[in-house]
Structure formats: structure tokens, C-alpha cells
Design an enzyme around this catalytic site. Structure first.
Site, mmCIF file in Angstrom:
data_model
loop_
_atom_site.group_PDB
_atom_site.id
_atom_site.type_symbol
_atom_site.label_atom_id
_atom_site.label_comp_id
_atom_site.label_asym_id
_atom_site.label_seq_id
_atom_site.Cartn_x
_atom_site.Cartn_y
_atom_site.Cartn_z
ATOM 1 N N THR A 58 -28.332 43.258 88.660
ATOM 2 C CA THR A 58 -27.122 43.464 89.454
ATOM 3 C C THR A 58 -26.172 42.287 89.300
ATOM 4 O OG1 THR A 58 -26.230 43.878 91.670
ATOM 5 C CG2 THR A 58 -28.103 42.400 91.541
ATOM 6 N N ASP A 119 -28.690 51.831 92.421
ATOM 7 C CA ASP A 119 -27.323 52.312 92.582
ATOM 8 C C ASP A 119 -27.276 52.940 93.959
ATOM 9 O OD1 ASP A 119 -24.714 52.511 91.775
ATOM 10 O OD2 ASP A 119 -24.957 54.480 90.880
ATOM 11 N N PHE A 206 -21.442 43.691 103.462
ATOM 12 C CA PHE A 206 -20.441 43.873 102.408
ATOM 13 C C PHE A 206 -20.077 45.366 102.317
ATOM 14 C CE2 PHE A 206 -22.974 45.847 98.990
ATOM 15 C CZ PHE A 206 -24.244 45.674 99.494
ATOM 16 N N ARG A 235 -31.381 50.481 101.320
ATOM 17 C CA ARG A 235 -31.954 49.628 100.274
ATOM 18 C C ARG A 235 -33.340 49.148 100.702
ATOM 19 N NH1 ARG A 235 -27.885 46.838 99.828
ATOM 20 N NH2 ARG A 235 -26.890 48.242 98.372
HETATM 21 P P1 ITT Z 1 -24.139 46.449 90.821
HETATM 22 O O1 ITT Z 1 -23.785 47.774 90.184
HETATM 23 O O2 ITT Z 1 -23.773 45.274 90.002
HETATM 24 O O3 ITT Z 1 -25.577 46.390 91.263
HETATM 25 P P2 ITT Z 1 -22.283 47.280 92.914
HETATM 26 O O4 ITT Z 1 -21.469 46.448 93.866
HETATM 27 O O5 ITT Z 1 -21.553 48.171 91.962
HETATM 28 O O6 ITT Z 1 -23.291 46.299 92.194
HETATM 29 P P3 ITT Z 1 -23.658 49.696 93.811
HETATM 30 O O7 ITT Z 1 -23.212 50.350 92.564
HETATM 31 O O8 ITT Z 1 -25.092 49.807 94.165
HETATM 32 O O9 ITT Z 1 -23.243 48.137 93.822
HETATM 33 O O10 ITT Z 1 -22.891 50.251 95.072
HETATM 34 C C1 ITT Z 1 -21.623 50.856 94.965
HETATM 35 C C2 ITT Z 1 -20.784 50.480 96.130
HETATM 36 O O11 ITT Z 1 -21.344 51.036 97.329
HETATM 37 C C3 ITT Z 1 -20.663 48.983 96.411
HETATM 38 O O12 ITT Z 1 -19.658 48.395 95.638
HETATM 39 C C4 ITT Z 1 -20.330 48.980 97.887
HETATM 40 O O13 ITT Z 1 -18.975 49.249 98.093
HETATM 41 C C5 ITT Z 1 -21.134 50.153 98.402
HETATM 42 N N1 ITT Z 1 -22.427 49.708 98.933
HETATM 43 C C6 ITT Z 1 -23.602 49.620 98.275
HETATM 44 N N2 ITT Z 1 -24.576 49.159 99.086
HETATM 45 C C7 ITT Z 1 -23.982 48.943 100.285
HETATM 46 C C8 ITT Z 1 -24.426 48.460 101.528
HETATM 47 O O14 ITT Z 1 -25.686 48.096 101.714
HETATM 48 N N3 ITT Z 1 -23.551 48.354 102.520
HETATM 49 C C9 ITT Z 1 -22.270 48.710 102.349
HETATM 50 N N4 ITT Z 1 -21.759 49.168 101.226
HETATM 51 C C10 ITT Z 1 -22.609 49.295 100.187
#
Ligand code: ITT
Length: 249
Positions: A58, A119, A206, A235
């Protein structure tokens, strides 16, 4: 390479099937030659004795921090920074499962190290499951866009606008983790149900945390400390299955 949902058996059972032969979810594995089986077992035992090294594919430091706290001391968690990998990892599929798999294989093929990727999508019922797999770039898609805002801020603004006047605000976060061990993929899923609040509130976490209130709680994720979020989150649930799989030997 096929992916398997692995919630129903442990890592050691899985490895033994791969070594001794057997069937997993309809796929038949022939036994490995004896010398290869001994080598694989030796490598696995060495890994088990000294905190297993595993890469989390990630670029999101918040996710790295959350998962590091969840995995505990049994694992030496490496981030992409530790491996000097700075490029954007491709994730261009239409499902969480495919994207998690794509990210994990990308890093596995690049490093040869056991690794996993997740994801996550926020799925809002009144929006037919959107933003879902497009959660990260929601504010930059479609008719309403906020190109000048930070992504998280724009995403929240757009979501609240789309839900203006909507009373049915049911939503869920869904995480899929793809784990690659010795060239075989397993997937784990975690879901937390809740609702989208009328306004942003809280400064922790976040992404969509300031507007997501999990069912049974009065606070949004962003009003909770990381410890509480990590007990109940999507998660956390997926990682719990991952750790049970890895440590259930
Ligand atoms: P990586 O792909 O590099 O792992 P990412 O920020 O793109 O990081 P994800 O694809 O898993 O992360 O998640 C997509 C989006 O969903 C992320 O940018 C956040 O806006 C949201 N998100 C993911 N997990 C979250 C959480 O625990 N709380 C709030 N928003 C979340």
C-alpha cells in the site's frame, strides 16, 4: 492464478494440502516431490520461528499504521517505503477483489516476498453501491467534480451532495485482502455496516471516516480513537481472518 477465500481453513492446513496434494475449492493439487516438500517446509519453519516478514502493498500510510497495530508482534510488516518502491501500484479493475489481487501480485512479482494488499470501498445503498470500488477517486468522476480539493475532502463533499434530502443513508465499508504466499493467492473479506451522517464530524482516521457512523455507535469513525476503530472496522475484520489464517498453525 486462481484466488481462494480462505476464511474456512488455516494456513498450515492450506500449506499441507499444497505439499501433500488434495483439493481446495474444486482445484486439485498433486503432491510435491519429496525434496521440494522438505525445502518448502524448512523455509516455512524458519519463517515461523523468527517473526514472519510480510509486505503490505500500500501507499497509504494510514492503512499501514492501522494494519501494523492489528497484526501485532508476530509479524515484521514491511511497507513499500522499506523496499524503496515508490511508483503508483496499478489498480484498474472493476471489483475490490480484482484490485486487491492486482496490487498484491504486482508487488509479489516485483519482490518475490510474501505480501498482501487490500482494497476497500464505501458502498452506499441509496447510490446503488457507489462509490464502491471508485471510492478513492469519487470526487474526480462524473458530473459533479471537485478537482481543486484534496481527494478526501472532495469525496466527502460529493457524497453529502449526492445524498442531500435522502433519508435512507445506510452504507457499509467492505475490505478485501489478497494474500500471496509462495505463489498462491488467498482472499479475506471484512464488512462493517453503518450510515452516512448529515455532516462531517471528527478529525481522526482518514478518507470517509468523518461521515461514516458504524451501526450501534453514536460517533463517526473520525470521532473514535484508532484503538476503537481497529476493534470494529471492515479492515480489522479482514485482518483478523488473515492473522488467524497465518497464525493458526
Ligand atoms: P492503496 O491502494 O495504496 O492501498 P488507497 O488510499 O487507494 O490506498 P483503498 O483503495 O483501499 O486505499 O481505498 C479506497 C478509498 O476508500 C480510500 O482512498 C479512502 O477514501 C476510502 N477508505 C478506505 N479505507 C477507509 C477507511 O478505513 N476509512 C475511511 N475511508 C476509507
Amino acid at each position: 492464478m486462481a484466488a481462494y477465500f480462505c476464511g474456512h481453513f488455516s494456513y498450515m492446513e492450506f500449506v499441507l494440502i499444497l505439499i501433500l496434494g488434495g483439493t481446495i475449492d474444486g482445484a486439485t493439487y498433486n503432491p510435491l516431490p519429496f525434496s521440494v516438500a522438505v525445502m518448502v517446509l524448512e523455509r516455512l519453519l524458519i519463517k515461523c520461528e523468527c517473526n514472519m516478514e510480510i509486505v503490505f502493498a500500500t501507499n497509504n500510510l494510514h492503512k499501514l499504521e492501522e494494519i501494523s497495530a492489528l497484526l501485532g508482534e508476530n509479524f515484521q510488516l514491511l511497507g513499500l517505503k522499506d523496499l524503496n518502491i515508490s511508483e503508483e501500484i496499478p489498480e484498474d479493475h472493476a471489483t475490490l477483489e480484482e484490485n486487491a489481487s492486482q496490487k498484491a501480485w504486482y508487488i509479489y512479482n516485483r519482490t518475490g516476498k510474501s505480501c498482501f494488499a487490500d482494497d476497500t470501498g464505501l458502498e452506499v445503498s441509496a447510490l446503488n453501491g457507489a462509490p464502491g470500488v471508485y471510492s478513492a477517486r469519487y470526487s474526480r468522476m462524473g458530473e459533479i467534480t471537485f478537482p481543486d480539493m484534496k481527494p478526501a475532502e472532495g469525496n466527502i463533499r460529493k457524497l453529502l451532495m449526492e445524498l442531500e434530502g435522502v433519508t435512507e443513508r445506510e452504507a457499509r465499508f467492505r475490505t478485501v485482502i489478497a494474500l500471496i504466499l509462495n505463489g498462491v493467492e488467498c482472499q479475506f473479506e471484512g464488512i462493517v455496516k453503518g450510515e452516512i451522517t448529515l455532516d462531517s464530524s471528527g478529525a481522526e482516521g482518514f478518507g470517509y471516516d468523518p461521515v461514516f457512523r458504524p451501526a450501534g455507535y453514536h460517533k463517526t469513525f473520525a470521532e473514535m480513537d484508532l484503538e476503537l476503530k481497529n476493534q470494529i472496522s471492515h479492515r480489522a475484520k479482514a485482518v483478523q481472518q488473515l492473522t488467524e489464517f497465518l497464525t493458526g498453525m
